[in-house]
Design an enzyme around this catalytic site. Structure first.
Site, PDB file in Angstrom:
ATOM      1  N   TYR A 180      18.079   0.401  14.755  1.00 40.92           N
ATOM      2  CA  TYR A 180      18.015   0.233  13.411  1.00 40.92           C
ATOM      3  C   TYR A 180      19.313  -0.578  12.863  1.00 40.92           C
ATOM      4  CZ  TYR A 180      18.704   1.913   8.572  1.00 40.92           C
ATOM      5  OH  TYR A 180      18.981   1.778   7.179  1.00 40.92           O
ATOM      6  N   SER A 210      19.310  -4.057  13.464  1.00 42.29           N
ATOM      7  CA  SER A 210      18.745  -4.964  12.753  1.00 42.29           C
ATOM      8  C   SER A 210      18.951  -5.249  11.500  1.00 42.29           C
ATOM      9  CB  SER A 210      17.334  -4.373  12.828  1.00 42.29           C
ATOM     10  OG  SER A 210      17.266  -3.157  11.952  1.00 42.29           O
ATOM     11  N   LYS A 211      19.749  -4.080  10.700  1.00 41.17           N
ATOM     12  CA  LYS A 211      20.279  -4.274   9.370  1.00 41.17           C
ATOM     13  C   LYS A 211      21.661  -4.880   9.398  1.00 41.17           C
ATOM     14  CE  LYS A 211      19.413  -2.299   5.900  1.00 41.17           C
ATOM     15  NZ  LYS A 211      18.117  -2.705   4.941  1.00 41.17           N
ATOM     16  N   LEU A 239       3.123  -0.921   2.065  1.00 41.85           N
ATOM     17  CA  LEU A 239       2.912   0.407   2.077  1.00 41.85           C
ATOM     18  C   LEU A 239       2.709   0.824   3.490  1.00 41.85           C
ATOM     19  CD1 LEU A 239       0.206   0.710  -0.907  1.00 41.85           C
ATOM     20  CD2 LEU A 239       2.765   0.965  -0.960  1.00 41.85           C
ATOM     21  N   THR A 240       3.679   0.798   4.381  1.00 41.47           N
ATOM     22  CA  THR A 240       3.805   1.396   5.443  1.00 41.47           C
ATOM     23  C   THR A 240       3.423   2.888   5.392  1.00 41.47           C
ATOM     24  OG1 THR A 240       5.906   1.886   5.676  1.00 41.47           O
ATOM     25  CG2 THR A 240       5.375  -0.559   6.308  1.00 41.47           C
ATOM     26  N   ARG A 254      20.186  12.793  20.286  1.00 42.95           N
ATOM     27  CA  ARG A 254      19.564  11.355  19.933  1.00 42.95           C
ATOM     28  C   ARG A 254      20.331  10.661  20.686  1.00 42.95           C
ATOM     29  NH1 ARG A 254      20.196   9.580  13.896  1.00 42.95           N
ATOM     30  NH2 ARG A 254      18.021  10.313  13.760  1.00 42.95           N
ATOM     31  N   ASP A 298       5.583  -4.497  -1.887  1.00 43.62           N
ATOM     32  CA  ASP A 298       5.620  -3.205  -0.650  1.00 43.62           C
ATOM     33  C   ASP A 298       4.402  -3.346   0.222  1.00 43.62           C
ATOM     34  OD1 ASP A 298       7.308  -0.271  -0.671  1.00 43.62           O
ATOM     35  OD2 ASP A 298       5.679  -0.619   0.751  1.00 43.62           O
ATOM     36  N   ILE A 350       6.554  -8.645   4.172  1.00 43.88           N
ATOM     37  CA  ILE A 350       7.879  -9.691   3.934  1.00 43.88           C
ATOM     38  C   ILE A 350       7.812 -10.715   5.420  1.00 43.88           C
ATOM     39  CG2 ILE A 350       9.250  -8.433   2.155  1.00 43.88           C
ATOM     40  CD1 ILE A 350      11.122  -7.401   4.404  1.00 43.88           C
ATOM     41  N   THR A 389      23.248  -0.588   4.914  1.00 40.02           N
ATOM     42  CA  THR A 389      23.763   0.695   5.068  1.00 40.02           C
ATOM     43  C   THR A 389      25.118   0.914   5.710  1.00 40.02           C
ATOM     44  OG1 THR A 389      23.226   2.550   6.886  1.00 40.02           O
ATOM     45  CG2 THR A 389      22.200   0.235   7.406  1.00 40.02           C
ATOM     46  N   ASP A 390      25.662   1.966   5.714  1.00 47.34           N
ATOM     47  CA  ASP A 390      27.037   2.282   6.287  1.00 47.34           C
ATOM     48  C   ASP A 390      26.837   2.133   7.897  1.00 47.34           C
ATOM     49  OD1 ASP A 390      25.590   4.770   6.826  1.00 47.34           O
ATOM     50  OD2 ASP A 390      27.503   5.892   5.842  1.00 47.34           O
ATOM     51  N   GLU A 391      25.688   2.438   8.331  1.00 45.88           N
ATOM     52  CA  GLU A 391      25.478   2.487   9.761  1.00 45.88           C
ATOM     53  C   GLU A 391      25.764   1.158  10.615  1.00 45.88           C
ATOM     54  OE1 GLU A 391      22.070   4.719  11.012  1.00 45.88           O
ATOM     55  OE2 GLU A 391      21.816   5.538   8.970  1.00 45.88           O
TER      56      GLU A 391
HETATM   57  P1  NAD Z   1      11.841   4.013   3.313  1.00 47.02           P
HETATM   58  O1  NAD Z   1      11.569   3.709   4.806  1.00 47.02           O
HETATM   59  O2  NAD Z   1      11.848   5.133   2.466  1.00 47.02           O
HETATM   60  O3  NAD Z   1      11.559   2.741   2.397  1.00 47.02           O
HETATM   61  C1  NAD Z   1      10.729   1.331   3.011  1.00 47.02           C
HETATM   62  C2  NAD Z   1       9.761   0.895   2.084  1.00 47.02           C
HETATM   63  O4  NAD Z   1       9.747  -0.548   2.518  1.00 47.02           O
HETATM   64  C3  NAD Z   1       8.603   1.396   2.130  1.00 47.02           C
HETATM   65  O5  NAD Z   1       7.883   1.633   0.744  1.00 47.02           O
HETATM   66  C4  NAD Z   1       7.714   0.556   2.994  1.00 47.02           C
HETATM   67  O6  NAD Z   1       6.291   0.426   2.825  1.00 47.02           O
HETATM   68  C5  NAD Z   1       8.411  -0.870   2.788  1.00 47.02           C
HETATM   69  N1  NAD Z   1       8.193  -1.704   3.827  1.00 47.02           N
HETATM   70  C6  NAD Z   1       8.343  -1.635   5.128  1.00 47.02           C
HETATM   71  N2  NAD Z   1       8.109  -2.747   5.998  1.00 47.02           N
HETATM   72  C7  NAD Z   1       7.760  -3.537   4.890  1.00 47.02           C
HETATM   73  C8  NAD Z   1       7.448  -4.763   5.213  1.00 47.02           C
HETATM   74  N3  NAD Z   1       7.335  -5.517   6.175  1.00 47.02           N
HETATM   75  N4  NAD Z   1       6.854  -5.582   4.070  1.00 47.02           N
HETATM   76  C9  NAD Z   1       7.087  -5.008   2.721  1.00 47.02           C
HETATM   77  N5  NAD Z   1       7.527  -3.848   2.419  1.00 47.02           N
HETATM   78  C10 NAD Z   1       7.860  -2.893   3.747  1.00 47.02           C
HETATM   79  O7  NAD Z   1      13.446   3.511   3.030  1.00 47.02           O
HETATM   80  P2  NAD Z   1      14.388   3.896   2.258  1.00 47.02           P
HETATM   81  O8  NAD Z   1      15.309   5.012   2.744  1.00 47.02           O
HETATM   82  O9  NAD Z   1      14.297   4.205   0.687  1.00 47.02           O
HETATM   83  O10 NAD Z   1      15.523   2.825   2.468  1.00 47.02           O
HETATM   84  C11 NAD Z   1      15.519   1.559   1.666  1.00 47.02           C
HETATM   85  C12 NAD Z   1      16.824   0.569   1.868  1.00 47.02           C
HETATM   86  O11 NAD Z   1      17.880   1.230   1.873  1.00 47.02           O
HETATM   87  C13 NAD Z   1      16.528  -0.035   3.408  1.00 47.02           C
HETATM   88  O12 NAD Z   1      16.747  -0.952   3.361  1.00 47.02           O
HETATM   89  C14 NAD Z   1      17.607   0.962   4.101  1.00 47.02           C
HETATM   90  O13 NAD Z   1      18.147   0.466   5.276  1.00 47.02           O
HETATM   91  C15 NAD Z   1      18.796   1.239   3.115  1.00 47.02           C
HETATM   92  N6  NAD Z   1      19.557   2.349   3.194  1.00 47.02           N
HETATM   93  C16 NAD Z   1      18.874   3.781   3.441  1.00 47.02           C
HETATM   94  C17 NAD Z   1      19.518   4.876   3.078  1.00 47.02           C
HETATM   95  C18 NAD Z   1      19.099   6.376   3.491  1.00 47.02           C
HETATM   96  O14 NAD Z   1      19.699   7.120   3.444  1.00 47.02           O
HETATM   97  N7  NAD Z   1      17.722   6.407   3.136  1.00 47.02           N
HETATM   98  C19 NAD Z   1      21.057   4.530   3.272  1.00 47.02           C
HETATM   99  C20 NAD Z   1      21.761   3.176   3.190  1.00 47.02           C
HETATM  100  C21 NAD Z   1      20.869   2.249   3.171  1.00 47.02           C
HETATM  101  P1  TYD Z   2      18.884  11.095   9.440  1.00 49.03           P
HETATM  102  O1  TYD Z   2      18.402  11.974   8.271  1.00 49.03           O
HETATM  103  O2  TYD Z   2      17.576  10.814  10.225  1.00 49.03           O
HETATM  104  O3  TYD Z   2      19.757  10.033   9.075  1.00 49.03           O
HETATM  105  P2  TYD Z   2      20.629   9.085   9.934  1.00 49.03           P
HETATM  106  O4  TYD Z   2      20.355   9.189  11.227  1.00 49.03           O
HETATM  107  O5  TYD Z   2      20.169   7.465   9.542  1.00 49.03           O
HETATM  108  O6  TYD Z   2      21.944   9.245   9.552  1.00 49.03           O
HETATM  109  O7  TYD Z   2      19.707  12.101  10.346  1.00 49.03           O
HETATM  110  C1  TYD Z   2      20.608  12.604   9.671  1.00 49.03           C
HETATM  111  C2  TYD Z   2      21.778  13.435  11.033  1.00 49.03           C
HETATM  112  O8  TYD Z   2      20.853  14.743  11.184  1.00 49.03           O
HETATM  113  C3  TYD Z   2      21.988  12.527  12.052  1.00 49.03           C
HETATM  114  O9  TYD Z   2      23.306  12.950  12.634  1.00 49.03           O
HETATM  115  C4  TYD Z   2      20.711  13.023  13.065  1.00 49.03           C
HETATM  116  C5  TYD Z   2      20.480  14.529  12.786  1.00 49.03           C
HETATM  117  N1  TYD Z   2      19.020  14.889  12.882  1.00 49.03           N
HETATM  118  C6  TYD Z   2      18.743  16.256  13.471  1.00 49.03           C
HETATM  119  O10 TYD Z   2      19.910  17.049  14.269  1.00 49.03           O
HETATM  120  N2  TYD Z   2      17.757  16.469  13.849  1.00 49.03           N
HETATM  121  C7  TYD Z   2      16.546  16.009  13.314  1.00 49.03           C
HETATM  122  O11 TYD Z   2      15.311  16.183  13.596  1.00 49.03           O
HETATM  123  C8  TYD Z   2      16.770  14.542  12.561  1.00 49.03           C
HETATM  124  C9  TYD Z   2      15.642  13.774  12.098  1.00 49.03           C
HETATM  125  C10 TYD Z   2      18.184  14.177  12.311  1.00 49.03           C
END
Ligand code: NAD
Ligand code: TYD
Length: 350
Positions: A156, A159-160, A36-37, A287, A34, A61, A131-133
């Site tokens: 986002y 890129s995914k 650690l961003t 957004r 990681d 990475i 992700t589903d996005e």
């Molecule tokens: P997060 O942002 O909480 O964590 C991302 C981690 O990646 C952090 O620890 C960061 O330090 C590390 N990182 C970022 N850039 C890096 C780099 N260049 N090199 C090494 N490490 C790096 O994200 P998350 O919500 O835990 O998501 C994790 C994965 O799951 C992602 O690939 C995301 O696309 C996917 N995902 C997330 C969700 C969600 O709801 N959060 C849903 C579906 C899929």
């Molecule tokens: P988010 O947690 O950013 O996840 P994602 O956009 O990846 O689904 O947002 C979840 C939903 O909430 C999304 O429809 C955007 C909305 N949202 C707000 O209305 N206000 C906020 O401040 C944020 C961060 C998200």
């Protein structure tokens, strides 16, 4: 002893995956890579950091040479790739960072795996977490299946989607043993308070406005993060090479309905007068490119691998709110530093 590389293990979902694997598989060596961003925090892993089968490596990475050397030195048996820039709003203000980490970073990992595994793919697996996005936005009807075409709208999700295409291209072109899963929105402990649920818990607690984008009618499908970690365990071990698995909670909420439930529950927990927290709701500018609805059809993973969500949302959201209220120190820690700057910038025109 198998050595497994988990990238992004100091983030939200990654820390739950690391915890599960380190505790469940004493015979695996788990290497957490990681950078650690702002989103990565080693405090997320305090309970397992001294386990003998766990090791943390700080690294990026995107750094091709470093990744190549790490793979040559460690000869990983498997990779579970979660490291990413993950917040849609940040991808709107800084798309390029998402291309570097999510696209170039993924390709670097694929190249290194291909290089060190070249003559022997037996027992190897490169598992990419997506992700589903990537599927875009639904209207009122239907759900995303594994056959739904890609139609990303945010930098986002673009890129995914791109990284998913590279993963499939490495399977088709080089025979790299890959598998992909696409999951819906996760919620639970250790999520950085820029995403909806932890941000709003934080704001409700501190009596700050709740910035609802647009009319709050967008719909998301929420999954308890530990259930996602269980799905990742299942797919890593039993998922078929070359397959895609959708993971979701069968749990759709409009943002505004979800926010109102959170407000009600927090009124009770904070001993506030009923309806007080709801007064913090503030409708703000939408957004850009805001996807209307995500909904995952998770039938395939249930039928083929026997996974399904374990926790009902009512219970999950209670547990989540309790966790953030009980872990004030964690929240204070991650919201110090650059957080305030991000917050002011993100919400200034809203
Ligand atoms: P997060 O942002 O909480 O964590 C991302 C981690 O990646 C952090 O620890 C960061 O330090 C590390 N990182 C970022 N850039 C890096 C780099 N260049 N090199 C090494 N490490 C790096 O994200 P998350 O919500 O835990 O998501 C994790 C994965 O799951 C992602 O690939 C995301 O696309 C996917 N995902 C997330 C969700 C969600 O709801 N959060 C849903 C579906 C899929
Ligand atoms: P988010 O947690 O950013 O996840 P994602 O956009 O990846 O689904 O947002 C979840 C939903 O909430 C999304 O429809 C955007 C909305 N949202 C707000 O209305 N206000 C906020 O401040 C944020 C961060 C998200």
């Amino acid at each position: 002893m198998k050595t497994i590389l988990i990238t992004g293990g100091a983030g939200f979902i990654g820390s739950h995956v690391i915890r599960l694997f380190v505790n469940k598989y004493p015979d695996y060596k788990i290497v957490n890579l990681d950078k650690l961003t702002y989103a990565g925090n080693l405090n997320n892993l305090k309970d397992i950091e001294n386990m003998p089968n766990y090791e943390f490596v700080k690294g990026d990475i995107v750094d091709e040479k470093f990744i190549q050397e790490l793979f040559e030195e460690r000869q990983f048996d498997g990779v579970i790739h979660l490291a990413a820039e993950s917040h849609v709003d940040r991808s709107i203000s800084n798309p390029t960072e998402f291309v570097f980490t999510n696209v170039i970073g993924t390709v670097n990992l694929l190249n290194s795996a291909k290089h060190v595994w070249k003559d022997n793919f037996d027992g190897k697996k490169f598992y990419h977490i997506s992700t589903d996005e990537v599927y875009g936005s639904l209207g009122d009807e239907g759900m995303f299946t594994e056959e739904t075409g890609y139609d990303p709208h945010s930098p986002y999700s673009a890129s995914k989607a791109s990284s998913d295409h590279f993963v499939r291209a490495y399977l088709d072109t080089f025979g790299l043993p890959t598998v992909i899963s696409n999951c819906s929105n996760n919620y639970g402990s250790f999520q950085f308070p820029e995403k909806l649920i932890p941000l709003f818990i934080h704001n409700i607690k501190n009596n700050k406005p709740l910035p609802v984008y647009g009319k709050g009618e967008n719909i998301r499908d929420w999954l308890w993060v530990a259930d996602h970690a269980r799905a990742i365990d299942t797919i890593y071990h039993d998922g078929k090479i070359g397959e895609t698995y959708n993971i979701g909670g069968f749990n759709e909420w409009t943002n505004i309905a979800l926010i109102k439930v959170m407000c009600q529950k927090m009124d009770e927990k904070l001993g506030r007068e009923k309806g007080k927290s709801e007064k913090l709701i503030t409708y703000v500018k939408d957004r850009a490119g805001h996807d209307l609805r995500y909904a995952i059809d998770a039938t395939k993973i249930k039928n083929e691998l026997g996974w399904e969500p374990s926790l009902q949302f009512e219970e999950g959201i209670e547990k989540t709110i309790d966790w953030y209220l009980e872990n004030e120190e964690w929240l204070d820690n991650v919201t110090s530093g650059d957080y305030q700057k991000y917050y002011n910038e993100q919400y200034k025109e809203r």
